[in-house]
Design a protein around this motif. Sequence first.
Motif, mmCIF file in Angstrom:
data_model
loop_
_atom_site.group_PDB
_atom_site.id
_atom_site.type_symbol
_atom_site.label_atom_id
_atom_site.label_comp_id
_atom_site.label_asym_id
_atom_site.label_seq_id
_atom_site.Cartn_x
_atom_site.Cartn_y
_atom_site.Cartn_z
ATOM 1 N N ASP A 2 3.523 4.081 0.502
ATOM 2 C CA ASP A 2 2.234 4.706 0.203
ATOM 3 C C ASP A 2 1.441 3.892 -0.825
ATOM 4 O OD1 ASP A 2 2.742 6.756 1.970
ATOM 5 O OD2 ASP A 2 3.456 8.136 0.433
ATOM 6 N N ASP A 3 2.144 3.366 -1.830
ATOM 7 C CA ASP A 3 1.450 2.573 -2.845
ATOM 8 C C ASP A 3 0.796 1.340 -2.234
ATOM 9 O OD1 ASP A 3 2.032 4.306 -4.897
ATOM 10 O OD2 ASP A 3 3.737 3.158 -5.635
ATOM 11 N N PHE A 4 1.502 0.681 -1.338
ATOM 12 C CA PHE A 4 0.908 -0.484 -0.679
ATOM 13 C C PHE A 4 -0.340 -0.081 0.088
ATOM 14 C CE2 PHE A 4 5.244 -2.427 -0.948
ATOM 15 C CZ PHE A 4 4.880 -3.517 -1.697
ATOM 16 N N SER A 5 -0.233 0.975 0.881
ATOM 17 C CA SER A 5 -1.389 1.435 1.651
ATOM 18 C C SER A 5 -2.562 1.763 0.741
ATOM 19 C CB SER A 5 -1.025 2.666 2.486
ATOM 20 O OG SER A 5 -0.142 2.322 3.505
ATOM 21 N N ASP A 6 -2.280 2.493 -0.338
ATOM 22 C CA ASP A 6 -3.348 2.882 -1.264
ATOM 23 C C ASP A 6 -4.048 1.662 -1.861
ATOM 24 O OD1 ASP A 6 -2.695 5.525 -0.774
ATOM 25 O OD2 ASP A 6 -1.634 5.805 -2.672
ATOM 26 N N TRP A 7 -3.273 0.699 -2.337
ATOM 27 C CA TRP A 7 -3.873 -0.472 -2.985
ATOM 28 C C TRP A 7 -4.576 -1.378 -1.979
ATOM 29 C CZ3 TRP A 7 -5.520 -0.861 -7.571
ATOM 30 C CH2 TRP A 7 -4.909 -0.143 -8.594
ATOM 31 N N LEU A 8 -4.027 -1.500 -0.782
ATOM 32 C CA LEU A 8 -4.683 -2.325 0.232
ATOM 33 C C LEU A 8 -6.006 -1.689 0.661
ATOM 34 C CD1 LEU A 8 -1.523 -3.265 2.330
ATOM 35 C CD2 LEU A 8 -2.728 -4.719 0.674
ATOM 36 N N GLN A 9 -6.021 -0.377 0.790
ATOM 37 C CA GLN A 9 -7.270 0.312 1.119
ATOM 38 C C GLN A 9 -8.264 0.209 -0.032
ATOM 39 O OE1 GLN A 9 -5.957 4.250 2.193
ATOM 40 N NE2 GLN A 9 -5.152 3.562 4.153
ATOM 41 N N LEU A 39 -2.381 -3.890 6.256
ATOM 42 C CA LEU A 39 -2.386 -2.450 6.540
ATOM 43 C C LEU A 39 -1.745 -2.157 7.896
ATOM 44 C CD1 LEU A 39 -5.836 -1.444 5.075
ATOM 45 C CD2 LEU A 39 -3.619 -0.459 4.432
ATOM 46 N N LYS A 40 -1.982 -3.010 8.873
ATOM 47 C CA LYS A 40 -1.339 -2.853 10.179
ATOM 48 C C LYS A 40 0.173 -3.038 10.048
ATOM 49 C CE LYS A 40 -5.285 -4.376 12.918
ATOM 50 N NZ LYS A 40 -5.837 -5.457 13.762
ATOM 51 N N ASP A 41 0.579 -4.029 9.256
ATOM 52 C CA ASP A 41 2.000 -4.294 9.058
ATOM 53 C C ASP A 41 2.694 -3.131 8.343
ATOM 54 O OD1 ASP A 41 1.565 -6.750 10.255
ATOM 55 O OD2 ASP A 41 1.560 -7.863 8.356
ATOM 56 N N VAL A 42 2.029 -2.576 7.347
ATOM 57 C CA VAL A 42 2.591 -1.425 6.631
ATOM 58 C C VAL A 42 2.713 -0.237 7.582
ATOM 59 C CG1 VAL A 42 2.153 0.273 4.804
ATOM 60 C CG2 VAL A 42 1.829 -2.161 4.343
ATOM 61 N N ALA A 43 1.699 -0.020 8.408
ATOM 62 C CA ALA A 43 1.748 1.076 9.378
ATOM 63 C C ALA A 43 2.898 0.876 10.372
ATOM 64 C CB ALA A 43 0.416 1.197 10.113
ATOM 65 N N ALA A 44 3.108 -0.353 10.808
ATOM 66 C CA ALA A 44 4.198 -0.644 11.738
ATOM 67 C C ALA A 44 5.553 -0.398 11.071
ATOM 68 C CB ALA A 44 4.104 -2.085 12.229
ATOM 69 N N ALA A 45 5.700 -0.832 9.833
ATOM 70 C CA ALA A 45 6.950 -0.608 9.101
ATOM 71 C C ALA A 45 7.197 0.885 8.912
ATOM 72 C CB ALA A 45 6.904 -1.318 7.751
ATOM 73 N N ARG A 46 6.128 1.603 8.605
ATOM 74 C CA ARG A 46 6.240 3.056 8.426
ATOM 75 C C ARG A 46 6.674 3.716 9.746
ATOM 76 N NH1 ARG A 46 1.300 4.588 5.605
ATOM 77 N NH2 ARG A 46 2.403 4.427 3.657
ATOM 78 N N ALA A 47 6.110 3.280 10.859
ATOM 79 C CA ALA A 47 6.460 3.845 12.167
ATOM 80 C C ALA A 47 7.913 3.541 12.521
ATOM 81 C CB ALA A 47 5.524 3.298 13.239
ATOM 82 N N LEU A 48 8.349 2.320 12.252
ATOM 83 C CA LEU A 48 9.748 1.970 12.519
ATOM 84 C C LEU A 48 10.690 2.818 11.671
ATOM 85 C CD1 LEU A 48 9.590 -1.921 12.746
ATOM 86 C CD2 LEU A 48 10.184 -0.327 14.575
ATOM 87 N N MET A 56 16.580 3.027 6.052
ATOM 88 C CA MET A 56 16.171 1.655 6.342
ATOM 89 C C MET A 56 15.485 1.079 5.110
ATOM 90 S SD MET A 56 13.408 0.379 9.180
ATOM 91 C CE MET A 56 11.941 0.155 8.202
ATOM 92 N N ALA A 57 15.766 -0.158 4.847
ATOM 93 C CA ALA A 57 15.109 -0.850 3.734
ATOM 94 C C ALA A 57 14.353 -2.048 4.294
ATOM 95 C CB ALA A 57 16.143 -1.310 2.717
ATOM 96 N N LEU A 58 13.347 -2.467 3.550
ATOM 97 C CA LEU A 58 12.609 -3.672 3.919
ATOM 98 C C LEU A 58 13.063 -4.804 3.009
ATOM 99 C CD1 LEU A 58 9.039 -2.157 4.291
ATOM 100 C CD2 LEU A 58 10.597 -2.814 6.115
ATOM 101 N N ASP A 59 13.234 -5.979 3.573
ATOM 102 C CA ASP A 59 13.666 -7.108 2.747
ATOM 103 C C ASP A 59 12.485 -7.670 1.950
ATOM 104 O OD1 ASP A 59 12.216 -8.514 4.640
ATOM 105 O OD2 ASP A 59 13.888 -9.713 5.342
#
Length: 91
Positions: A2-9, A39-48, A56-59
């Motif tokens: 969420d923090d990434f999405s907020d700051w990117l927006q 933002l697309k990448d964050v959305a994809a990671a969120r969906a996965l 699941m963790a992200l590297d």
Amino acid sequence: MDDFSDWLQRGQVLLQHCPEAVMPAAERQALAESLEQALKDVAAARALRAAISTPMALDMESLAPWHQLVLRVWALASRLRQAGIVVPAAP
């Protein structure tokens, strides 16, 4: 994430109020494209993450570009503030 999405927006909002004197048009365009892709990448990671039942963790390799973009957003916010430009908060 969420923090990434907020700051990117927030970065997108800052760019909408950013004059040429603060950041040249080509640089603004490049940053806008990077923010949109992130933002697309964050959305994809969120969906996965939502699609699987196990934790699941992200590297760091995935997170590092997002961190760099957030740092660029913070730098832009600072430059706008120094220029006396007030950018409204997102609704």
